[in-house]
Design a protein around this motif. Structure first.
Motif, PDB file in Angstrom:
ATOM      1  N   MET A  98      -0.136  13.062 -20.129  1.00 18.54           N
ATOM      2  CA  MET A  98      -1.021  12.476 -19.119  1.00 18.54           C
ATOM      3  C   MET A  98      -0.199  12.060 -17.914  1.00 18.54           C
ATOM      4  O   MET A  98       0.869  11.452 -18.055  1.00 18.54           O
ATOM      5  N   SER A  99      -0.658  12.389 -16.737  1.00 18.70           N
ATOM      6  CA  SER A  99       0.086  12.058 -15.522  1.00 18.70           C
ATOM      7  C   SER A  99       0.011  10.575 -15.258  1.00 18.70           C
ATOM      8  O   SER A  99      -0.982   9.914 -15.577  1.00 18.70           O
ATOM      9  N   PRO A 100       1.068   9.987 -14.666  1.00 20.37           N
ATOM     10  CA  PRO A 100       1.066   8.562 -14.373  1.00 20.37           C
ATOM     11  C   PRO A 100       0.065   8.236 -13.284  1.00 20.37           C
ATOM     12  O   PRO A 100      -0.373   9.120 -12.542  1.00 20.37           O
ATOM     13  N   PRO A 101      -0.344   6.954 -13.176  1.00 20.07           N
ATOM     14  CA  PRO A 101      -1.328   6.565 -12.164  1.00 20.07           C
ATOM     15  C   PRO A 101      -0.764   6.752 -10.767  1.00 20.07           C
ATOM     16  O   PRO A 101       0.451   6.824 -10.576  1.00 20.07           O
ATOM     17  N   PRO A 102      -1.634   6.833  -9.757  1.00 15.78           N
ATOM     18  CA  PRO A 102      -1.192   7.066  -8.382  1.00 15.78           C
ATOM     19  C   PRO A 102      -0.122   6.090  -7.921  1.00 15.78           C
ATOM     20  O   PRO A 102       0.827   6.476  -7.261  1.00 15.78           O
ATOM     21  N   SER A 103      -0.260   4.800  -8.256  1.00 14.10           N
ATOM     22  CA  SER A 103       0.716   3.813  -7.818  1.00 14.10           C
ATOM     23  C   SER A 103       2.103   4.150  -8.335  1.00 14.10           C
ATOM     24  O   SER A 103       3.099   4.044  -7.620  1.00 14.10           O
ATOM     25  N   THR A 104       2.175   4.561  -9.597  1.00 14.63           N
ATOM     26  CA  THR A 104       3.461   4.897 -10.207  1.00 14.63           C
ATOM     27  C   THR A 104       4.060   6.142  -9.565  1.00 14.63           C
ATOM     28  O   THR A 104       5.261   6.196  -9.285  1.00 14.63           O
ATOM     29  N   GLU A 105       3.249   7.177  -9.343  1.00 14.50           N
ATOM     30  CA  GLU A 105       3.759   8.399  -8.720  1.00 14.50           C
ATOM     31  C   GLU A 105       4.237   8.137  -7.303  1.00 14.50           C
ATOM     32  O   GLU A 105       5.271   8.663  -6.874  1.00 14.50           O
ATOM     33  N   LEU A 106       3.504   7.324  -6.566  1.00 15.24           N
ATOM     34  CA  LEU A 106       3.886   7.021  -5.202  1.00 15.24           C
ATOM     35  C   LEU A 106       5.199   6.244  -5.168  1.00 15.24           C
ATOM     36  O   LEU A 106       6.090   6.524  -4.369  1.00 15.24           O
ATOM     37  N   THR A 107       5.332   5.273  -6.075  1.00 14.81           N
ATOM     38  CA  THR A 107       6.562   4.497  -6.155  1.00 14.81           C
ATOM     39  C   THR A 107       7.734   5.391  -6.540  1.00 14.81           C
ATOM     40  O   THR A 107       8.839   5.257  -6.000  1.00 14.81           O
ATOM     41  N   THR A 108       7.501   6.318  -7.469  1.00 14.99           N
ATOM     42  CA  THR A 108       8.557   7.253  -7.876  1.00 14.99           C
ATOM     43  C   THR A 108       9.011   8.107  -6.704  1.00 14.99           C
ATOM     44  O   THR A 108      10.217   8.295  -6.483  1.00 14.99           O
ATOM     45  N   ALA A 109       8.055   8.640  -5.945  1.00 17.41           N
ATOM     46  CA  ALA A 109       8.403   9.481  -4.797  1.00 17.41           C
ATOM     47  C   ALA A 109       9.248   8.710  -3.786  1.00 17.41           C
ATOM     48  O   ALA A 109      10.267   9.213  -3.295  1.00 17.41           O
ATOM     49  N   LEU A 110       8.846   7.486  -3.482  1.00 15.89           N
ATOM     50  CA  LEU A 110       9.589   6.677  -2.510  1.00 15.89           C
ATOM     51  C   LEU A 110      10.950   6.285  -3.047  1.00 15.89           C
ATOM     52  O   LEU A 110      11.940   6.236  -2.311  1.00 15.89           O
TER      53      LEU A 110
END
Length: 329
Positions: A1-13
């Protein structure tokens, strides 16, 4: 399952905030774009030595670098940056005997328009400020609370007291439908302390927020050159940029309110803030959404522009000079 948007955004940054990781990903991106379309990741890979040299040339702004300079970069790639990128699922390594190659994966983060825009210009030459400011901006946006602060300030047409901003942040992060009048003093004080000593100074240093430490007030820096950067308005601050555009069109008047920020004013006909009323006493004291998590989901959704804008964004990315072209110049 993909992580929630907040987690993905934090990972990208978190990945993009480090210049050498940006340079590495940008080099691999250009190499992959020049490879055969259906080639497997292993065949698209680059050797670690070649990557180290490419990263060092970008870092020093020179077409050639010394073995010592390349060697120092190689050391950090092997022991710090490549493991971080592998853990994030953005790159894959392939070892054949003593030779190790690195290639990009098909992670959706790498296809986001705002990420591609940054990787097309990893040194920030097209950014409306210098690379140091770019690094500070990415660092500032890495924190979900700071993104929540920007979103909360976006609908305020004047500076707000930090204490009031703290109460708004509490309600957004709690996501329980409570209003600011329900925020306990201890909860508000704890968030206010973190805003004063950590988050607001960082946002101010990145020119995202106008913070008056003496007056203990904060406002969104709507005239900041950051809003001219495609990656900022299409990515982490997409929702905030939308509010900024609405404010500009309507003369700086906020147009939306966060449900949890509404107090007893919901039962009254007055909804327009004035200079005689604090944001806590009005019905429109913050932004749309129901929590910090909802805000980040909205930000992540808007980071993937609709089809009618995709072609224009792609054209901008394709028209950006490649890393090799910039070095030849």
């Amino acid at each position: 399952m993909s992580p929630p948007p907040s987690t993905e955004l934090t990972t990208a940054l978190d990945v993009l905030v480090e210049p050498r990781r940006r340079y590495l990903l940008a080099t691999l991106r250009e190499h992959a774009d020049a490879s055969e379309p259906d080639a497997p990741p292993a065949s698209e890979g680059m050797s670690i030595d070649a990557l180290a040299t490419a990263v060092a040339t970008m870092e020093h702004g020179s077409a050639t670098v010394t073995d010592e300079q390349s060697g120092r970069v190689r050391l950090t790639l092997v022991h710090a940056h490549l493991p971080r990128l592998v853990d994030a699922g953005l790159v894959v390594t392939h070892t054949d005997g003593n030779a190790t190659t690195v290639a990009l994966t098909d992670h959706p983060l790498l296809e986001a328009e705002w990420v591609r825009s940054i990787l097309a210009d990893p040194t920030g030459e097209a950014f409306p400020a210098d690379e140091t400011t770019l690094n500070r901006t990415l660092e500032a946006l890495r924190s979900p609370r700071r993104r929540t602060v920007c979103t909360a300030l976006a609908t305020q047409h004047e500076a707000v007291p930090v204490s009031d901003l703290a109460a708004t942040v509490v309600t957004r992060e709690a996501d329980n439908g409570a209003g600011k009048v329900d925020v306990t003093e201890s909860a508000r004080t704890a968030v206010e302390t973190s805003l004063v000593h950590e988050h607001l100074p960082a946002l101010s240093a990145a020119d995202l927020v106008e913070y008056d430490a003496a007056a203990r007030t904060a406002a969104l820096a709507i005239d900041a050159p950051l809003w001219q950067a495609d990656w900022a308005t299409d990515g982490p601050l997409a929702a905030v940029a939308e509010f900024v555009r609405h404010r500009a069109e309507q003369g700086g008047v906020a147009t939306a309110a966060h449900d949890s920020d509404r107090t007893t004013a919901d039962a009254t006909p007055s909804a327009e803030p004035t200079t005689d009323v604090t944001p806590t006493e009005t019905a429109a004291a913050s932004t749309t959404g129901s929590s910090a998590t909802t805000d980040d989901r909205l930000l992540w959704t808007l980071a993937r522009p609709p089809a009618d804008r995709s072609s224009s964004r792609s054209d901008q990315v394709r028209n950006t000079p490649s890393i090799t072209e910039r070095e030849e110049r």
